[in-house]
Design a protein around this motif. Structure first.
Motif, mmCIF file in Angstrom:
data_model
loop_
_atom_site.group_PDB
_atom_site.id
_atom_site.type_symbol
_atom_site.label_atom_id
_atom_site.label_comp_id
_atom_site.label_asym_id
_atom_site.label_seq_id
_atom_site.Cartn_x
_atom_site.Cartn_y
_atom_site.Cartn_z
ATOM 1 N N VAL A 8 1.159 -1.024 -0.067
ATOM 2 C CA VAL A 8 -0.111 0.106 0.044
ATOM 3 C C VAL A 8 1.094 1.010 0.028
ATOM 4 C CG1 VAL A 8 -2.016 1.420 1.856
ATOM 5 C CG2 VAL A 8 -1.831 -1.525 1.231
ATOM 6 N N THR A 9 0.510 2.322 -0.768
ATOM 7 C CA THR A 9 0.853 3.762 -0.607
ATOM 8 C C THR A 9 0.142 4.181 -0.783
ATOM 9 O OG1 THR A 9 3.165 2.785 -2.528
ATOM 10 C CG2 THR A 9 1.899 5.130 -2.066
ATOM 11 N N LEU A 10 0.243 5.468 0.768
ATOM 12 C CA LEU A 10 -0.515 7.094 0.514
ATOM 13 C C LEU A 10 -0.359 7.526 0.242
ATOM 14 C CD1 LEU A 10 -0.735 6.217 4.554
ATOM 15 C CD2 LEU A 10 -2.908 4.860 2.953
ATOM 16 N N ILE A 11 -0.910 8.426 -0.611
ATOM 17 C CA ILE A 11 -1.313 9.969 -1.112
ATOM 18 C C ILE A 11 -1.582 10.888 -0.719
ATOM 19 C CG2 ILE A 11 -0.605 10.907 -3.158
ATOM 20 C CD1 ILE A 11 -0.357 8.291 -4.544
ATOM 21 N N GLY A 12 -0.660 11.602 0.725
ATOM 22 C CA GLY A 12 -1.547 12.729 0.831
ATOM 23 C C GLY A 12 -0.622 13.440 0.965
ATOM 24 N N ARG A 13 -1.231 14.253 2.171
ATOM 25 C CA ARG A 13 -0.720 16.298 2.686
ATOM 26 C C ARG A 13 0.853 15.796 3.369
ATOM 27 N NH1 ARG A 13 -6.050 16.927 5.010
ATOM 28 N NH2 ARG A 13 -6.946 18.858 3.536
ATOM 29 N N PRO A 14 1.671 16.688 3.356
ATOM 30 C CA PRO A 14 2.899 16.676 3.728
ATOM 31 C C PRO A 14 3.157 16.223 5.308
ATOM 32 C CG PRO A 14 2.964 18.732 2.100
ATOM 33 C CD PRO A 14 1.420 17.835 2.164
ATOM 34 N N ALA A 15 1.663 17.003 6.562
ATOM 35 C CA ALA A 15 1.914 15.866 7.706
ATOM 36 C C ALA A 15 1.657 14.497 7.347
ATOM 37 C CB ALA A 15 1.135 16.444 8.276
ATOM 38 N N LEU A 16 1.082 14.377 6.505
ATOM 39 C CA LEU A 16 0.443 12.402 6.531
ATOM 40 C C LEU A 16 1.638 11.796 6.371
ATOM 41 C CD1 LEU A 16 -1.598 10.167 6.526
ATOM 42 C CD2 LEU A 16 -1.077 10.959 3.890
ATOM 43 N N VAL A 17 2.554 12.358 5.468
ATOM 44 C CA VAL A 17 3.454 11.341 5.146
ATOM 45 C C VAL A 17 4.485 11.736 5.936
ATOM 46 C CG1 VAL A 17 5.515 11.396 2.910
ATOM 47 C CG2 VAL A 17 3.123 12.414 2.652
ATOM 48 N N ALA A 18 4.944 12.651 6.348
ATOM 49 C CA ALA A 18 6.020 12.745 8.069
ATOM 50 C C ALA A 18 5.433 11.707 8.537
ATOM 51 C CB ALA A 18 6.144 14.223 8.626
ATOM 52 N N ALA A 19 4.379 12.053 9.223
ATOM 53 C CA ALA A 19 4.084 11.321 10.491
ATOM 54 C C ALA A 19 4.144 9.838 9.947
ATOM 55 C CB ALA A 19 2.055 11.179 10.733
ATOM 56 N N VAL A 20 3.735 8.692 9.753
ATOM 57 C CA VAL A 20 3.867 8.090 9.121
ATOM 58 C C VAL A 20 4.839 7.088 8.343
ATOM 59 C CG1 VAL A 20 3.589 6.020 6.633
ATOM 60 C CG2 VAL A 20 1.324 7.625 7.487
ATOM 61 N N ARG A 21 5.760 8.246 7.893
ATOM 62 C CA ARG A 21 7.324 7.812 7.578
ATOM 63 C C ARG A 21 8.367 7.838 9.247
ATOM 64 N NH1 ARG A 21 9.024 11.323 2.189
ATOM 65 N NH2 ARG A 21 8.560 9.668 0.704
ATOM 66 N N ASP A 22 7.604 8.442 10.211
ATOM 67 C CA ASP A 22 7.940 8.753 11.246
ATOM 68 C C ASP A 22 7.628 7.392 12.512
ATOM 69 O OD1 ASP A 22 9.615 10.560 10.716
ATOM 70 O OD2 ASP A 22 8.185 12.025 11.711
ATOM 71 N N GLY A 23 6.206 7.184 11.579
ATOM 72 C CA GLY A 23 5.895 6.276 13.173
ATOM 73 C C GLY A 23 5.008 5.400 12.973
ATOM 74 N N GLY A 24 4.682 5.109 11.469
ATOM 75 C CA GLY A 24 3.642 4.405 10.775
ATOM 76 C C GLY A 24 2.283 4.934 11.275
ATOM 77 N N LEU A 25 1.444 4.124 9.979
ATOM 78 C CA LEU A 25 0.419 4.689 10.195
ATOM 79 C C LEU A 25 -0.542 4.231 11.802
ATOM 80 C CD1 LEU A 25 -2.325 5.840 8.412
ATOM 81 C CD2 LEU A 25 -2.641 3.544 7.740
ATOM 82 N N VAL A 26 -1.191 5.322 12.129
ATOM 83 C CA VAL A 26 -2.053 4.463 13.574
ATOM 84 C C VAL A 26 -3.296 4.435 13.291
ATOM 85 C CG1 VAL A 26 -2.453 5.457 15.868
ATOM 86 C CG2 VAL A 26 -0.489 5.868 14.266
ATOM 87 N N HIS A 27 -3.559 2.947 13.149
ATOM 88 C CA HIS A 27 -5.078 2.527 13.253
ATOM 89 C C HIS A 27 -5.620 2.200 14.689
ATOM 90 C CE1 HIS A 27 -8.093 -0.645 11.906
ATOM 91 N NE2 HIS A 27 -8.475 0.013 11.345
#
Length: 301
Positions: free
Chosen positions: A26-45
């Motif tokens: 899966v690749t998420l395409i979104g705002r810079p804040a989302l990308v930074a958060a996901v790269r730093d700590g993963g996608l929180v579900h």
């Protein structure tokens, strides 16, 4: 399967999390804040009482859809044409694009901008995003997929990931039904800042909801669409099944963002005018939400 999610808001992040956990690329395409958060700590579900950190790819660039076998298109309605034009050069010939958006005409708009067919999908899930890269699932998770040569494959893919998915030949009726539900609750939740459970049943509200739904039903029928006789029961049932859920319109206003009201109550209002019908309740809700949007803006100088 290699899956790209264009517009990773609440819906996009939820599907990204579920599909990534099921083993898809899966690749998420979104705002810079989302990308930074996901790269730093993963996608929180967050689901139930469990919070998981899921490693997925994230990007701000539309070209990140390149090579995907499936694109889930989850952008806000008002960004449909621009986002579709941005990804169009990079969508592979064998790739399928599914619209998981609100509204009744986004799939057609998406297909025109892409220059290829798109598959409509109606999604029913209570979601919110407390922070960038963090999606909270509060209930639901059903989806209805429109007909296409690959719809059966997609239904199996989603079902294997734990989602309730079915195919409907009457996808327009499904989209209109969802539109009516959104028209009845989204603006009221936003304007009152109340979740469904505290909104439904309040003095005068149920009669107002019935009036809104009656307008939606009349406009739908004049458009050749028959809404289910259980529509009203469905709406009132959300007061129990999603009692703590605030509408997406309420969440957008709380963040100072533009809402999708033009494609909800506004769509009914416009279609009614085209048909020579009146939809004063939908027009009033549209007007009030537009005023709330304007009031959140800086003072004009």
């Amino acid at each position: 399967m290699k899956i790209a999610i264009m517009g990773a808001g609440a819906v996009g992040c939820f599907f990204g999390a579920v599909l990534a956990e099921a083993g898809h690329d899966v690749t998420l395409i979104g705002r810079p804040a989302l990308v930074a958060a996901v790269r730093d700590g993963g996608l929180v579900h967050e689901r139930g009482h469990e919070r998981r950190h899921i490693r997925v790819k994230a990007d701000t660039r539309p070209e990140a859809v390149a090579g995907a076998e499936l694109v889930l298109f989850c952008v806000k309605s008002f960004d449909t044409e621009a986002a579709a034009a941005a990804i169009a050069p990079y969508v592979a010939a064998e790739c399928s694009v599914c619209s998981l958006q609100n509204g009744i005409d986004n799939t057609d708009r998406l297909a025109r901008a892409l220059g290829r067919p798109a598959v409509p999908v109606a999604v029913y899930a209570a979601l919110e995003t407390p922070a960038a890269g963090y999606v909270r699932h509060k209930g639901g998770g059903k989806m209805v997929i429109g007909p296409s040569p690959r719809s059966g494959e997609f239904a199996q893919l989603f079902a294997a990931a734990g989602l309730s998915a079915r195919i409907s030949e009457d996808i327009q009726g499904t989209l209109w039904t969802k539109l009516a539900v959104n028209c009845a609750l989204n603006a009221l939740s936003a304007l009152t800042v109340l979740p469904y459970g505290r909104l439904i049943g309040h003095e005068g509200v149920d009669a107002l909801i019935l009036g809104i739904l009656a307008e939606c039903r009349a406009v739908a029928e004049a458009s050749g669409i028959t809404l289910a006789p259980t529509l009203e029961d469905t709406v009132f049932g959300l007061g129990t099944s999603m009692s703590e859920q605030y509408s997406s319109t309420a969440q957008d206003l709380a963040r100072g963002r533009r809402t999708e009201i033009d494609d909800l109550n506004g769509a009914v209002m416009r279609r009614a005018a085209e048909l020579g019908l009146a939809a004063p309740l939908n027009q009033t809700l549209w007007t009030l939400v537009k005023l709330r949007e304007a009031s959140a803006m800086p003072l004009a100088r």
